[in-house]
Design an enzyme around this catalytic site. Structure first.
Site, PDB file in Angstrom:
ATOM      1  N   SER A  33       0.994  -1.159  -0.067  1.00 38.75           N
ATOM      2  CA  SER A  33      -0.055  -0.083  -0.247  1.00 38.75           C
ATOM      3  C   SER A  33       1.052   1.393  -0.014  1.00 38.75           C
ATOM      4  CB  SER A  33      -1.190  -0.049   1.239  1.00 38.75           C
ATOM      5  OG  SER A  33      -2.277   1.076   0.804  1.00 38.75           O
ATOM      6  N   ASN A  34       0.222   2.263   0.745  1.00 36.48           N
ATOM      7  CA  ASN A  34       1.237   4.154   0.084  1.00 36.48           C
ATOM      8  C   ASN A  34       0.616   4.210   1.468  1.00 36.48           C
ATOM      9  OD1 ASN A  34      -1.473   5.387  -0.714  1.00 36.48           O
ATOM     10  ND2 ASN A  34      -0.792   3.770  -2.043  1.00 36.48           N
ATOM     11  N   PRO A  35       0.751   5.673   1.749  1.00 37.35           N
ATOM     12  CA  PRO A  35       0.677   6.393   3.257  1.00 37.35           C
ATOM     13  C   PRO A  35      -0.288   8.058   2.758  1.00 37.35           C
ATOM     14  CG  PRO A  35       3.130   6.424   2.449  1.00 37.35           C
ATOM     15  CD  PRO A  35       2.349   5.863   1.439  1.00 37.35           C
ATOM     16  N   SER A  36      -1.309   7.135   1.854  1.00 37.74           N
ATOM     17  CA  SER A  36      -2.238   8.076   2.095  1.00 37.74           C
ATOM     18  C   SER A  36      -3.015   8.077   2.569  1.00 37.74           C
ATOM     19  CB  SER A  36      -2.680   7.492   0.388  1.00 37.74           C
ATOM     20  OG  SER A  36      -3.822   8.493   0.399  1.00 37.74           O
ATOM     21  N   ALA A  99      -4.698   7.148  -4.197  1.00 40.67           N
ATOM     22  CA  ALA A  99      -3.306   7.090  -4.610  1.00 40.67           C
ATOM     23  C   ALA A  99      -3.089   5.349  -5.187  1.00 40.67           C
ATOM     24  CB  ALA A  99      -2.612   6.548  -3.041  1.00 40.67           C
TER      25      ALA A  99
END
Ligand code: CTP
Ligand code: CA
Length: 217
Positions: A33-36, A99
């Site tokens: 995943s990502n930090p969005s 994101a």
């Protein structure tokens, strides 16, 4: 004499906003995943609603409260997001603030993989570019707004996304800025279109309103 209610520029318009990260599961307990946080997308959704739009918020796992006065659809993976976006793809305006993961594991395991059996590499495959699909399948009069996250060559890279994805607008984020980008309350963005560029800075809430007012006034 009653003059009637003041109408916003998005009155009667269907607006879809995607927000937050996606999760690409490797197995039931591990994902990419990502930090969005979803903050910018939620700000866009609230701004569109305040300008009169009928908003659908399609969101991944959020780190912030989502508005409770808005129609919303919850998704996990990019594949889920693509399915949901296709269902609402007749909207007047689509804002891709999510994101979206660019890669997903080539194989997803239904049981937790034991580390001793995992090997030392995970094979990935590319996900669907949802904004590019929307650009290829754009409806008459539909307005497509994308975002761009860049750490270098902001204008050049974001302009190339505008063209490549057949978007009408790209809101470009420079990830090098301290007070801008993932999970911050403030942001600094460049709104790009075929007519040129305009800069906005401030809270994500203020930027969302100003950007939509600029586009739809
Ligand atoms: N996007 C999308 N589907 C994807 C990846 C991105 O719809 N699979 C959308 C994002 O929601 C955003 C825009 O495309 O509105 C640009 O995303 P960004 O990550 O900045 O660009 P990419 O085209 O993915 O290129 P790269 O990450 O390599 O810079
Ligand atoms: Ca990307």
């Amino acid at each position: 004499e009653i003059i009637g209610s003041v109408k916003g520029p998005l009155e009667g318009k269907k607006v879809v906003v995607t927000a937050g990260p996606t999760r690409e599961h490797i197995d039931p307990v591990r994902f990419i995943s990502n930090p969005s946080s979803g903050k910018m997308g939620i700000a866009m959704a609230k701004a569109a609603q305040s300008l009169g739009a009928d908003v659908t918020l399609i969101h991944g796992p959020l780190s912030v409260e989502k508005p409770d006065d808005m129609h919303s659809v919850s998704i996990t993976s990019t594949a889920d997001l693509f399915e949901a976006v296709k269902e609402y793809s007749d909207a007047d305006v689509i804002i891709m603030a999510a994101a979206v993961s660019d890669f997903t594991p080539a194989e997803t395991f239904t049981h937790k993989v034991k580390k001793d059996d995992a090997g030392d590499a995970i094979l990935l495959k590319r996900t669907q570019d949802i904004l590019a699909w929307l650009g290829e399948n754009k409806k008459e009069g539909q307005v497509l707004i994308g975002f761009a996250m860049e750490t270098e060559n902001l204008v050049e890279n974001a302009t190339s996304k505008l063209k490549k994805k057949n978007a009408d607008y790209i809101i470009a984020n420079a990830l090098t800025e301290e007070d801008a980008g993932f999970a911050t309350d403030t942001n600094r963005v460049l709104l790009l279109s075929k007519d040129g560029e305009q800069q906005f800075e401030g809270t994500k809430t203020d930027i969302a309103i100003e950007v939509l007012n600029t586009i739809f006034r």
